[in-house]
Design a protein around this motif. Structure first.
Motif, PDB file in Angstrom:
ATOM      1  N   VAL A  90      34.683 -29.524  59.267  1.00  0.00           N
ATOM      2  CA  VAL A  90      35.210 -28.640  58.260  1.00  0.00           C
ATOM      3  C   VAL A  90      36.627 -29.027  58.278  1.00  0.00           C
ATOM      4  O   VAL A  90      37.368 -29.740  58.976  1.00  0.00           O
ATOM      5  N   ASP A  91      37.573 -28.388  57.250  1.00  0.00           N
ATOM      6  CA  ASP A  91      38.869 -28.767  57.040  1.00  0.00           C
ATOM      7  C   ASP A  91      39.400 -27.309  56.567  1.00  0.00           C
ATOM      8  O   ASP A  91      38.929 -26.457  55.871  1.00  0.00           O
ATOM      9  N   THR A  92      40.674 -26.904  57.263  1.00  0.00           N
ATOM     10  CA  THR A  92      41.202 -25.707  57.179  1.00  0.00           C
ATOM     11  C   THR A  92      42.826 -25.751  57.522  1.00  0.00           C
ATOM     12  O   THR A  92      43.253 -26.778  57.958  1.00  0.00           O
ATOM     13  N   GLY A 146      40.701 -29.666  46.020  1.00  0.00           N
ATOM     14  CA  GLY A 146      39.750 -29.334  47.184  1.00  0.00           C
ATOM     15  C   GLY A 146      38.528 -30.156  46.916  1.00  0.00           C
ATOM     16  O   GLY A 146      38.371 -31.053  45.981  1.00  0.00           O
ATOM     17  N   HIS A 147      37.822 -30.018  47.572  1.00  0.00           N
ATOM     18  CA  HIS A 147      36.446 -30.893  47.758  1.00  0.00           C
ATOM     19  C   HIS A 147      35.434 -30.509  48.451  1.00  0.00           C
ATOM     20  O   HIS A 147      35.537 -29.762  49.533  1.00  0.00           O
ATOM     21  N   GLY A 148      34.110 -31.121  48.390  1.00  0.00           N
ATOM     22  CA  GLY A 148      33.096 -30.830  49.287  1.00  0.00           C
ATOM     23  C   GLY A 148      33.474 -31.449  50.604  1.00  0.00           C
ATOM     24  O   GLY A 148      34.256 -32.301  50.870  1.00  0.00           O
ATOM     25  N   LEU A 159      34.162 -35.896  55.591  1.00  0.00           N
ATOM     26  CA  LEU A 159      35.473 -35.005  55.336  1.00  0.00           C
ATOM     27  C   LEU A 159      35.580 -34.738  53.915  1.00  0.00           C
ATOM     28  O   LEU A 159      36.116 -33.560  53.608  1.00  0.00           O
ATOM     29  N   HIS A 160      35.304 -35.792  53.089  1.00  0.00           N
ATOM     30  CA  HIS A 160      35.259 -35.424  51.625  1.00  0.00           C
ATOM     31  C   HIS A 160      34.253 -36.082  50.686  1.00  0.00           C
ATOM     32  O   HIS A 160      33.537 -37.109  50.974  1.00  0.00           O
ATOM     33  N   GLU A 161      33.674 -34.853  50.111  1.00  0.00           N
ATOM     34  CA  GLU A 161      32.337 -35.244  49.603  1.00  0.00           C
ATOM     35  C   GLU A 161      32.584 -34.612  47.968  1.00  0.00           C
ATOM     36  O   GLU A 161      33.530 -33.769  47.728  1.00  0.00           O
ATOM     37  N   PHE A 201      32.313 -26.339  50.544  1.00  0.00           N
ATOM     38  CA  PHE A 201      33.495 -27.163  50.215  1.00  0.00           C
ATOM     39  C   PHE A 201      34.565 -26.550  50.717  1.00  0.00           C
ATOM     40  O   PHE A 201      34.793 -25.430  51.171  1.00  0.00           O
ATOM     41  N   ALA A 202      35.840 -27.177  50.542  1.00  0.00           N
ATOM     42  CA  ALA A 202      37.037 -26.786  50.979  1.00  0.00           C
ATOM     43  C   ALA A 202      38.040 -26.307  49.684  1.00  0.00           C
ATOM     44  O   ALA A 202      37.885 -27.204  48.771  1.00  0.00           O
ATOM     45  N   ILE A 203      38.330 -25.139  49.822  1.00  0.00           N
ATOM     46  CA  ILE A 203      39.310 -24.522  48.712  1.00  0.00           C
ATOM     47  C   ILE A 203      40.538 -24.628  49.252  1.00  0.00           C
ATOM     48  O   ILE A 203      40.776 -24.146  50.277  1.00  0.00           O
ATOM     49  N   GLU A 204      41.551 -25.216  48.557  1.00  0.00           N
ATOM     50  CA  GLU A 204      42.945 -25.591  48.907  1.00  0.00           C
ATOM     51  C   GLU A 204      43.807 -25.397  47.886  1.00  0.00           C
ATOM     52  O   GLU A 204      44.406 -26.593  47.667  1.00  0.00           O
ATOM     53  N   PRO A 205      44.457 -24.271  47.710  1.00  0.00           N
ATOM     54  CA  PRO A 205      45.461 -24.365  46.636  1.00  0.00           C
ATOM     55  C   PRO A 205      46.832 -25.008  47.118  1.00  0.00           C
ATOM     56  O   PRO A 205      46.905 -24.650  48.360  1.00  0.00           O
ATOM     57  N   PHE A 260      46.938 -23.543  51.488  1.00  0.00           N
ATOM     58  CA  PHE A 260      46.191 -22.812  52.498  1.00  0.00           C
ATOM     59  C   PHE A 260      44.818 -23.123  52.212  1.00  0.00           C
ATOM     60  O   PHE A 260      44.524 -23.354  51.040  1.00  0.00           O
ATOM     61  N   GLU A 261      44.052 -23.357  53.133  1.00  0.00           N
ATOM     62  CA  GLU A 261      42.787 -24.095  52.864  1.00  0.00           C
ATOM     63  C   GLU A 261      41.811 -23.379  54.025  1.00  0.00           C
ATOM     64  O   GLU A 261      41.865 -23.005  55.008  1.00  0.00           O
ATOM     65  N   HIS A 262      40.615 -22.965  53.272  1.00  0.00           N
ATOM     66  CA  HIS A 262      39.386 -22.346  53.772  1.00  0.00           C
ATOM     67  C   HIS A 262      38.086 -23.545  53.494  1.00  0.00           C
ATOM     68  O   HIS A 262      37.767 -23.882  52.436  1.00  0.00           O
TER      69      HIS A 262
HETATM   70 CO    CO Z   1      40.689 -30.491  52.411  1.00  0.00          CO
END
Ligand code: CO
Ligand code: MF3
Ligand code: CO
Length: 260
Positions: free
Chosen positions: A102-104, A165-167, A172-174, A197-201, A230-232
């Motif tokens: 996960v990535d946050t 952002g990314h899967g 880590l990155h898809e 996926f990671a949403i990261e404005p 910020f990222e979730h």
């Molecule tokens: Co990310």
């Protein structure tokens, strides 16, 4: 790359570890501490909980976290330079646990910060949640991008174009990319249950153009304006709803909320 219910459950466990690491780092933020010290705090939480920092060694990245101060946007290698009152500091980390990532990330102020900096943090954090609301089955990646871009630009800020952002999950990155700005092609990427996926404005107070420093990682704004991220990590649940995987153990989202 669609995930099984079991993979999503393991990503949720990884997300709780990420929450604890981020919380410990945030609580340590104060004038005089260095990004390297924050990195060590986050890494020790991740390892004590039996997990591995996803970033360390990823394409030879040297740290467990990215610590982005002021005009640094993301991918910032933690330095020995002490934080000062008024700085804003992004803390972004990845956790690998039970075979999944996960990535946050969050951005926080050091002591008292300017009204502009406070507004930037608030708008960026709200943009993340605007994006998450659109992360439901039947929508497309375009809906997420549009919600974020509209929110940011209507408040007078800019979204970074060169990073997205990314899967995330098995790697880590898809695929797919989750941009924070619209492009026609995004209408063809339909969201379905099991996507993660990671949403990261990534938002700047000035122009959206960025450059990479000589360390080959740290991304900063070209015009020197402040930047926040910020990222979730989010799943599309089997009910088709957004499921945020990087909240606290009881669904706490305190780290990602900014009061003005
Ligand atoms: Co990310
Ligand atoms: N956390 C970044 C992201 O949000 C990726 C960090 S790349 C690393 O995608 F090399 F620093 F790990
Ligand atoms: Co990240």
């Amino acid at each position: 790359m669609l995930k099984s219910p079991d993979e999503i459950a393991r990503m949720r466990e990884a997300g709780v570890i990420a929450y604890h690491a981020l919380k410990a780092a945030k609580e340590a933020v104060q004038p005089g501490i260095t990004p390297k010290e924050l990195d060590a705090i986050a890494e020790s939480v991740i390892r004590k909980m039996g997990a591995i920092p996803s970033f360390k060694g990823y394409r030879n990245y040297p740290a467990a976290t990215c610590i982005a101060v002021n005009d640094a946007v993301v991918h910032a290698i933690p330095t020995d330079r002490k934080l000062q009152e008024g700085d804003i500091v992004g803390i972004d980390l990845g956790v690998f646990y039970k075979g999944v990532h996960v990535d946050t990330g969050i951005t926080v102020g050091v002591g008292r910060i300017s009204p502009l900096a406070r507004k930037l943090l608030k708008v960026t954090s709200e943009a993340l949640y605007k994006g998450i609301e659109q992360a439901r089955a039947g929508n497309t990646v375009w809906d997420i991008a549009a919600a974020i871009q509209d929110w940011v630009e209507s408040h007078g800020f800019s979204v970074v174009r060169e990073l997205v952002g990314h899967g995330v999950g098995r790697y880590l990155h898809e695929a797919p990319e989750i941009p924070n700005f619209t492009e026609p092609r995004l209408k063809r990427i339909v969201l379905v249950p099991g996507m993660t996926f990671a949403i990261e404005p990534m938002v700047t107070a000035g122009d959206f153009r960025v450059k990479v420093l000589a360390d080959k990682w740290t991304v900063v704004t070209q015009d020197g304006s402040l930047a926040a991220q910020f990222e979730h990590t989010v799943a599309i649940s089997f009910d088709g709803e957004p499921l945020v995987l990087t909240l606290g153990p009881n669904g706490e989202d305190d780290l990602w909320r900014v009061e003005f």
